[in-house]
Structure formats: structure tokens, C-alpha cells
Scaffold this active site. Structure first.
Site, PDB file in Angstrom:
ATOM      1  N   SER A   1      54.172 -10.772  21.820  1.00  9.81           N
ATOM      2  CA  SER A   1      54.013  -9.801  20.843  1.00  9.81           C
ATOM      3  C   SER A   1      52.868  -9.140  20.375  1.00  9.81           C
ATOM      4  CB  SER A   1      54.677  -9.407  19.049  1.00  9.81           C
ATOM      5  OG  SER A   1      55.710 -10.689  19.410  1.00  9.81           O
TER       6      SER A   1
HETATM    7  N1  SAH Z   1      56.131 -15.821  19.733  1.00  7.42           N
HETATM    8  C1  SAH Z   1      56.969 -15.600  21.251  1.00  7.42           C
HETATM    9  C2  SAH Z   1      57.359 -14.723  22.529  1.00  7.42           C
HETATM   10  C3  SAH Z   1      58.925 -14.743  21.758  1.00  7.42           C
HETATM   11  S1  SAH Z   1      59.872 -13.371  22.277  1.00  7.42           S
HETATM   12  C4  SAH Z   1      55.471 -16.311  21.444  1.00  7.42           C
HETATM   13  O1  SAH Z   1      53.900 -15.658  21.310  1.00  7.42           O
HETATM   14  O2  SAH Z   1      55.096 -15.736  23.337  1.00  7.42           O
HETATM   15  C5  SAH Z   1      61.465 -14.178  21.980  1.00  7.42           C
HETATM   16  C6  SAH Z   1      62.355 -15.707  22.248  1.00  7.42           C
HETATM   17  O3  SAH Z   1      62.808 -15.580  21.939  1.00  7.42           O
HETATM   18  C7  SAH Z   1      62.055 -14.885  23.861  1.00  7.42           C
HETATM   19  O4  SAH Z   1      60.934 -16.109  24.378  1.00  7.42           O
HETATM   20  C8  SAH Z   1      63.472 -15.837  23.930  1.00  7.42           C
HETATM   21  O5  SAH Z   1      63.984 -16.799  25.094  1.00  7.42           O
HETATM   22  C9  SAH Z   1      63.629 -16.915  22.488  1.00  7.42           C
HETATM   23  N2  SAH Z   1      65.476 -16.598  22.184  1.00  7.42           N
HETATM   24  C10 SAH Z   1      66.349 -15.687  22.183  1.00  7.42           C
HETATM   25  N3  SAH Z   1      67.183 -16.625  21.502  1.00  7.42           N
HETATM   26  C11 SAH Z   1      66.997 -17.720  21.146  1.00  7.42           C
HETATM   27  C12 SAH Z   1      67.765 -18.208  19.925  1.00  7.42           C
HETATM   28  N4  SAH Z   1      69.080 -18.104  20.085  1.00  7.42           N
HETATM   29  N5  SAH Z   1      67.008 -20.282  20.173  1.00  7.42           N
HETATM   30  C13 SAH Z   1      65.411 -19.695  20.463  1.00  7.42           C
HETATM   31  N6  SAH Z   1      64.767 -18.830  21.016  1.00  7.42           N
HETATM   32  C14 SAH Z   1      65.529 -18.230  21.267  1.00  7.42           C
END
Ligand code: SAH
Length: 204
Positions: free
Chosen positions: A52
Site C-alpha cells: 500500500s
Molecule cells: N500489508 C502488505 C500488503 C498486503 S496486499 C504489505 O505491507 O506489503 C494484500 C495481501 O493479502 C496479499 O499479499 C495477498 O496475498 C494477501 N491475501 C489475500 N487473501 C488473503 C487471505 N484470505 N488470507 C491471508 N492473506 C490474504
């Protein structure tokens, strides 16, 4: 980093500004976008996922109003950057990542940087992580039509949960839920665009 930019956009909590200044964002992004690490935008981190934009990380962190003894749950570890920022403001962070490759990579980055109070778990974040509950703060980093109920169950009394809610690829809203006297108080923060919260394979 960009402290002026964050301050100009409503980030006033000194501890949050300090944490944002201290965590090296460039260490969490792939080499090809390292030069853009501090730009005011989201960046690709591989596997079709994104880290983000700094302002969103800071605003979500500030909304949790963490204290040094709080335990925090994050859903969607991605690169591990958001978890590293949270980790500077609380006692411990459990962060769940569905993609095992991203989970391994986030774990490696956090270890290399000496961040000892974050546990990266590979799995479905919609289930939360009951072993560590209750959490004073929960941060969901992927958008769903509703906040997964398990996460609300694992939120402590007085705890705060921040999550993007809305349809895939469209404008979603960032919501803050505060558990108070067994009820949930809702505050709508601002429009956001997050990648979708995916379902674990084999779950309907
Ligand atoms: N907080 C992160 C960015 C997150 S992007 C950072 O600082 O880099 C959203 C993430 O959620 C992605 O990596 C994706 O793989 C994960 N995601 C999607 N669905 C999910 C689920 N059901 N459980 C855990 N992670 C999930």
C-alpha cells in the site's frame, strides 16, 4: 520519509510518524521498483500483489491507536512492511498470508532486518489466528464485501479493527470498528482500493 506529506494528510500521531521514518520501505519492495519506494503510491511486490501507499499504511496504523503492550493481528502480510511498522508500536504482531511464497519472503525480510516481534503465518487470514486472541488491534490489508466474522470474534473489548470493505476493483471504503461493551461502533474513514481478500483453496 515524506513526513511532511504524511502530516499534511492528517497523520499527527508522533509515534506513527516516527515508525514510518524508521522502517526502511525500500527493503520490502523488489529491486526493480526500489527507486520508487518512497513515492506516494502503491507498488507491485510480485505474485500480482501490492504494498500500500505510505499514507494508507500510516492512516491505518494511526486508526488502531496502539499502545506498547497491545497484540495485533494483520491479515495479508504481503511484503511484511505494514507488519514492521505495526511492530514498532506494540508488543507483538501475528500476520497471516495466504500465498506461501510471499509469506516466506516476508519472513526472510523481517528476520534480515532484525524485527523479532512479528510472526508470519501462512494460511487463510479470514479465519484469524485464535491462538493469539484476543487482539487489541486487527488490520485487514485486503478487501472483502464484509469484515470476516472470525476477526471480530478475536478482537478484544475496547479493541480496534481497520479494514477495506467493498467490491473487487472498485472503490472500497476503509472502515474502523471499535468493540465497545460488546457492540461495534463503525467509523467510515476514506475511499481506498485494495487487492481482494481471496478464499483459501478448498473452502467454499
Ligand atoms: N500489508 C502488505 C500488503 C498486503 S496486499 C504489505 O505491507 O506489503 C494484500 C495481501 O493479502 C496479499 O499479499 C495477498 O496475498 C494477501 N491475501 C489475500 N487473501 C488473503 C487471505 N484470505 N488470507 C491471508 N492473506 C490474504
Amino acid at each position: 520519509m515524506v513526513a511532511g506529506q504524511l502530516r499534511a494528510n492528517g497523520i499527527t500521531d508522533a509515534r506513527v510518524l516516527e515508525a514510518m521514518a524508521e522502517v526502511p520501505r525500500e527493503e520490502f519492495v523488489p529491486p526493480e521498483v526500489r527507486g520508487a519506494a518512497y513515492d506516494d503510491r502503491a507498488l507491485p511486490i510480485g505474485r500480482s500483489q501490492t504494498i500500500s501507499q505510505p499514507l494508507v499504511v500510516a492512516a491505518m496504523t494511526q486508526a488502531l491507536a496502539l499502545g506498547p503492550e497491545d497484540r495485533v493481528l494483520e491479515v495479508g502480510a504481503g511484503s511484511g512492511y505494514q507488519a514492521a511498522v505495526l511492530a514498532r508500536l506494540c508488543e507483538s504482531v501475528v500476520t497471516i498470508e495466504l500465498d506461501p511464497q510471499l509469506a516466506a519472503s516476508a519472513r526472510g525480510t523481517l528476520e534480515r532486518l532484525g524485527v523479532a516481534n512479528v510472526e508470519v503465518v501462512a494460511g487463510d487470514g479470514a479465519e484469524g489466528w485464535p491462538a493469539g486472541a484476543p487482539y487489541q488491534g486487527v488490520l485487514v490489508a485486503a478487501a472483502a464485501a464484509e469484515v470476516p466474522p472470525r476477526l471480530l470474534e478475536q478482537l478484544a473489548e475496547g479493541g480496534r479493527l481497520v479494514a477495506p470493505v467493498g467490491p473487487e476493483g472498485k472503490d472500497q471504503e476503509l472502515r474502523l470498528l471499535v468493540k465497545s461493551g460488546g457492540e461495534l461502533l463503525l467509523r467510515r474513514l476514506f475511499p481506498v482500493r485494495f487487492v481482494p481478500l481471496r478464499r483459501a483453496p478448498g473452502r467454499s
